[in-house]
Design a protein around this motif. Structure first.
Motif, short mmCIF file in Angstrom:
data_model
loop_
_atom_site.label_atom_id
_atom_site.label_comp_id
_atom_site.label_asym_id
_atom_site.label_seq_id
_atom_site.Cartn_x
_atom_site.Cartn_y
_atom_site.Cartn_z
N LEU A 133 -26.49 52.25 43.70
CA LEU A 133 -26.16 53.13 44.83
C LEU A 133 -25.15 54.19 44.42
CD1 LEU A 133 -25.78 50.91 48.02
CD2 LEU A 133 -27.37 52.77 47.64
N HIS A 134 -24.13 53.78 43.69
CA HIS A 134 -23.10 54.72 43.26
C HIS A 134 -23.69 55.80 42.34
CE1 HIS A 134 -19.17 56.25 42.25
NE2 HIS A 134 -19.50 56.17 40.98
N VAL A 135 -24.50 55.39 41.39
CA VAL A 135 -25.11 56.35 40.46
C VAL A 135 -26.04 57.30 41.22
CG1 VAL A 135 -26.76 56.56 38.55
CG2 VAL A 135 -24.88 54.92 38.40
N LEU A 136 -26.83 56.76 42.12
CA LEU A 136 -27.75 57.58 42.91
C LEU A 136 -26.99 58.62 43.73
CD1 LEU A 136 -30.82 57.67 43.32
CD2 LEU A 136 -30.55 56.05 45.17
N SER A 137 -25.91 58.21 44.35
CA SER A 137 -25.09 59.12 45.15
C SER A 137 -24.41 60.16 44.27
CB SER A 137 -24.05 58.32 45.93
OG SER A 137 -23.27 59.17 46.72
N SER A 138 -23.90 59.73 43.12
CA SER A 138 -23.21 60.65 42.21
C SER A 138 -24.16 61.69 41.63
CB SER A 138 -22.56 59.87 41.07
OG SER A 138 -21.56 59.03 41.56
N LEU A 139 -25.35 61.27 41.23
CA LEU A 139 -26.30 62.20 40.63
C LEU A 139 -26.92 63.15 41.65
CD1 LEU A 139 -28.18 59.87 38.11
CD2 LEU A 139 -26.50 61.66 37.58
N SER A 140 -27.13 62.66 42.87
CA SER A 140 -27.79 63.49 43.88
C SER A 140 -26.81 64.32 44.70
CB SER A 140 -28.60 62.60 44.83
OG SER A 140 -27.73 61.81 45.63
N HIS A 141 -25.55 63.91 44.74
CA HIS A 141 -24.53 64.53 45.60
C HIS A 141 -24.95 64.42 47.07
CE1 HIS A 141 -22.59 66.02 42.02
NE2 HIS A 141 -23.74 66.53 41.64
N GLN A 142 -25.70 63.37 47.39
CA GLN A 142 -26.16 63.09 48.74
C GLN A 142 -25.71 61.69 49.12
OE1 GLN A 142 -27.49 65.66 50.19
NE2 GLN A 142 -28.00 66.86 48.38
N VAL A 143 -26.14 61.24 50.28
CA VAL A 143 -25.89 59.88 50.73
C VAL A 143 -26.98 58.99 50.12
CG1 VAL A 143 -25.69 58.35 52.72
CG2 VAL A 143 -24.96 60.74 52.91
N SER A 144 -26.59 57.91 49.47
CA SER A 144 -27.60 56.99 48.95
C SER A 144 -27.64 55.75 49.83
CB SER A 144 -27.33 56.63 47.48
OG SER A 144 -26.11 55.97 47.34
N LEU A 145 -28.85 55.19 49.93
CA LEU A 145 -29.09 54.07 50.84
C LEU A 145 -29.91 53.01 50.14
CD1 LEU A 145 -30.63 56.41 53.54
CD2 LEU A 145 -28.29 55.56 53.62
N ILE A 146 -29.71 51.78 50.52
CA ILE A 146 -30.58 50.71 50.04
C ILE A 146 -30.80 49.74 51.19
CG2 ILE A 146 -28.73 49.27 49.12
CD1 ILE A 146 -30.69 48.50 46.85
N PHE A 147 -32.07 49.38 51.37
CA PHE A 147 -32.44 48.34 52.32
C PHE A 147 -32.83 47.12 51.50
CE2 PHE A 147 -36.05 46.21 54.54
CZ PHE A 147 -35.31 45.64 55.57
N ILE A 148 -32.15 46.00 51.74
CA ILE A 148 -32.42 44.75 51.04
C ILE A 148 -33.22 43.89 52.00
CG2 ILE A 148 -31.41 42.79 49.83
CD1 ILE A 148 -28.82 44.65 49.63
N ALA A 149 -34.51 43.74 51.72
CA ALA A 149 -35.44 43.10 52.65
C ALA A 149 -35.06 41.66 52.96
CB ALA A 149 -36.86 43.17 52.10
N GLU A 150 -34.74 40.91 51.95
CA GLU A 150 -34.44 39.49 52.13
C GLU A 150 -33.26 39.26 53.07
OE1 GLU A 150 -33.07 36.73 48.75
OE2 GLU A 150 -35.27 36.69 48.68
N GLU A 151 -32.31 40.18 53.04
CA GLU A 151 -31.11 40.04 53.87
C GLU A 151 -31.17 40.89 55.14
OE1 GLU A 151 -27.67 40.85 51.44
OE2 GLU A 151 -28.56 39.80 49.73
N GLU A 152 -32.23 41.70 55.27
CA GLU A 152 -32.33 42.63 56.41
C GLU A 152 -31.05 43.44 56.55
OE1 GLU A 152 -34.69 43.46 59.00
OE2 GLU A 152 -36.05 42.66 57.49
N LYS A 153 -30.61 44.01 55.43
CA LYS A 153 -29.31 44.68 55.38
C LYS A 153 -29.46 46.06 54.73
CE LYS A 153 -25.88 43.58 52.23
NZ LYS A 153 -24.92 42.68 51.61
N VAL A 154 -28.67 47.00 55.23
CA VAL A 154 -28.62 48.34 54.65
C VAL A 154 -27.23 48.58 54.09
CG1 VAL A 154 -28.69 50.82 55.14
CG2 VAL A 154 -30.35 49.31 56.20
N GLN A 155 -27.18 49.10 52.86
CA GLN A 155 -25.90 49.52 52.29
C GLN A 155 -25.96 51.03 52.10
OE1 GLN A 155 -25.97 46.52 48.95
NE2 GLN A 155 -23.79 46.43 49.48
N VAL A 156 -24.81 51.67 52.27
CA VAL A 156 -24.70 53.12 52.21
C VAL A 156 -23.59 53.48 51.23
CG1 VAL A 156 -24.17 55.20 53.54
CG2 VAL A 156 -25.46 53.34 54.60
#
Length: 142
Positions: free
Chosen positions: A8-31
């Motif tokens: 997530l950190h790398v994705l946000s740093s490289l894109s200069h945008q908000v990065s998101l991940i949905f973890i299906a097993e936990e039904e959780k979103v991290q930003v």
């Protein structure tokens, strides 16, 4: 968990945008990188920034969108109203699922302004999702 946070950190740093991940097993979103949205000219006024920041804080709308992408093949792009939520009117969401074998484990995404470099962001999200899947494969091989 640490690998997810680094991704997530790398994705946000490289894109200069908000990065998101949905973890299906936990039904959780991290930003990661929510404040990156404020660096974009479109979100300099509180009137345009507030709805996006609110939806990032609530996360239910993001979770719903990313869950829908769990069975997608490859990257998916939603521009403005295609997200079916007025809070995303000025945004684009690019997402791609990652898999363990044929099972969708989660979805990575980037949220940013509608005028982003789509080719670059699609490549970035797709590559990150592919690497996430490869990492899961290696982890479960052991």
């Amino acid at each position: 968990e640490e690998f997810l946070e680094k991704t997530l950190h790398v994705l946000s740093s490289l894109s200069h945008q908000v990065s998101l991940i949905f973890i299906a097993e936990e039904e959780k979103v991290q930003v990661e990188g929510s404040t990156n949205i404020l660096d974009q000219p479109e979100f300099q006024s509180i009137e345009t920034a507030r709805p996006v920041l609110n939806v990032l804080e609530r996360r239910k709308a993001i979770q719903k969108l990313l869950r829908e992408d769990l069975s997608s093949q490859g990257a998916k792009v939603r521009i403005g109203s295609e997200a079916h939520d007025p809070s995303f009117r000025e945004c684009s969401l690019i997402s791609a699922p990652y898999f363990h074998g044929s099972k969708g484990m989660g979805v990575l995404g980037i949220l940013g302004p509608r005028r982003m470099n789509y080719g670059q962001m699609i490549s970035l999200v797709s590559c990150a999702a592919e690497r996430m899947g490869e990492s899961l494969e290696r982890r479960f091989e052991r």
